[in-house]
Design a protein around this motif. Structure first.
Motif, mmCIF file in Angstrom:
data_model
loop_
_atom_site.group_PDB
_atom_site.id
_atom_site.type_symbol
_atom_site.label_atom_id
_atom_site.label_comp_id
_atom_site.label_asym_id
_atom_site.label_seq_id
_atom_site.Cartn_x
_atom_site.Cartn_y
_atom_site.Cartn_z
ATOM 1 N N THR A 121 5.279 22.711 2.206
ATOM 2 C CA THR A 121 4.403 23.865 2.343
ATOM 3 C C THR A 121 3.478 23.840 1.136
ATOM 4 O O THR A 121 3.954 23.884 -0.001
ATOM 5 N N ASP A 129 0.139 29.585 6.421
ATOM 6 C CA ASP A 129 -0.462 29.129 7.678
ATOM 7 C C ASP A 129 -0.489 27.614 7.814
ATOM 8 O O ASP A 129 -1.004 27.104 8.803
ATOM 9 N N THR A 130 0.057 26.900 6.840
ATOM 10 C CA THR A 130 -0.041 25.441 6.832
ATOM 11 C C THR A 130 1.334 24.812 6.612
ATOM 12 O O THR A 130 2.126 25.293 5.811
ATOM 13 N N VAL A 178 -1.001 17.430 9.053
ATOM 14 C CA VAL A 178 -1.224 18.739 8.453
ATOM 15 C C VAL A 178 -1.446 19.708 9.610
ATOM 16 O O VAL A 178 -2.392 19.540 10.389
ATOM 17 N N CYS A 179 -0.538 20.673 9.741
ATOM 18 C CA CYS A 179 -0.597 21.650 10.842
ATOM 19 C C CYS A 179 -1.052 22.981 10.272
ATOM 20 O O CYS A 179 -0.438 23.506 9.343
ATOM 21 N N ARG A 180 -2.117 23.546 10.863
ATOM 22 C CA ARG A 180 -2.602 24.853 10.480
ATOM 23 C C ARG A 180 -2.400 25.795 11.662
ATOM 24 O O ARG A 180 -2.914 25.544 12.747
#
Length: 185
Positions: A121, A129-130, A178-180
């Motif tokens: 994180t 949020d990521t 990278v997930c937002r």
């Protein structure tokens, strides 16, 4: 490779294209097509099927694998609702991959070889949020993982923007996603 993946591929193709197309894919891939979920099948057989799906759909193999993963997620949610109902959103679902979901997969399908994910994180305002996901697998099916993420985002009604800064298919030691996350209205 466990037969469940072959079963899911058949379900996705027959549901979203046609049974006739699945038969054509089997013929083109020169495979038997009789897969049991608990069976073990050569990785090369899946690769052959994926190549046939790719040609049939006019997609690259990476695109076909991502397409498959995204459309397979609702099938997985129907078969294994307990993997989804324990979570209120994408972040907790993804964080459960190694310790809960893949642990259960190994119980259900002895001998299953699953990918390994590590998570970070980022520090800062966007940290909540990521989520940064490190993916490692001998099979290098990272487009499938990305498709699964996209399909899961639909299950949880959360928009997820995924960027990939390194990829095993391009020679990296691991894939980095990278997930937002953004809640849908």
């Amino acid at each position: 490779m466990k037969g469940i993946i072959f079963n899911l591929l058949e379900e996705v193709v027959t549901t979203h294209i046609s049974e006739k197309t699945w038969d054509e894919i089997l013929e083109s891939a020169v495979v038997d097509g009789a897969y049991t979920s608990l069976g073990n099948y050569p990785d090369e057989e899946f690769a052959s099927l994926l190549g046939a799906v790719s040609r049939q759909c006019g997609k690259s193999e990476r695109e076909a694998l991502k397409w498959f993963g995204q459309l397979a997620m609702p099938c997985l949610a129907k078969r294994y609702p307990e993997f989804f109902t324990a979570h209120t959103g994408m972040r907790s679902f993804l964080l459960s991959l190694n310790d809960v979901i893949h642990a259960e997969v190994r119980k259900l399908y002895p001998g299953a070889e699953v990918p390994v994910f590590d998570f970070e994180t980022p520090v800062g305002a966007a940290a909540h949020d990521t989520l940064i996901m490190h993916y490692r697998s001998r099979r290098r099916l990272c487009p499938l993982a990305e498709g699964f993420i996209a399909g899961a985002s639909e299950q949880f009604a959360e928009a997820v923007a995924v960027t990939q800064s390194s990829c095993m298919l391009d020679g990296a030691d691991e894939c980095l996603f990278v997930c937002r996350f953004e809640k849908r209205a």
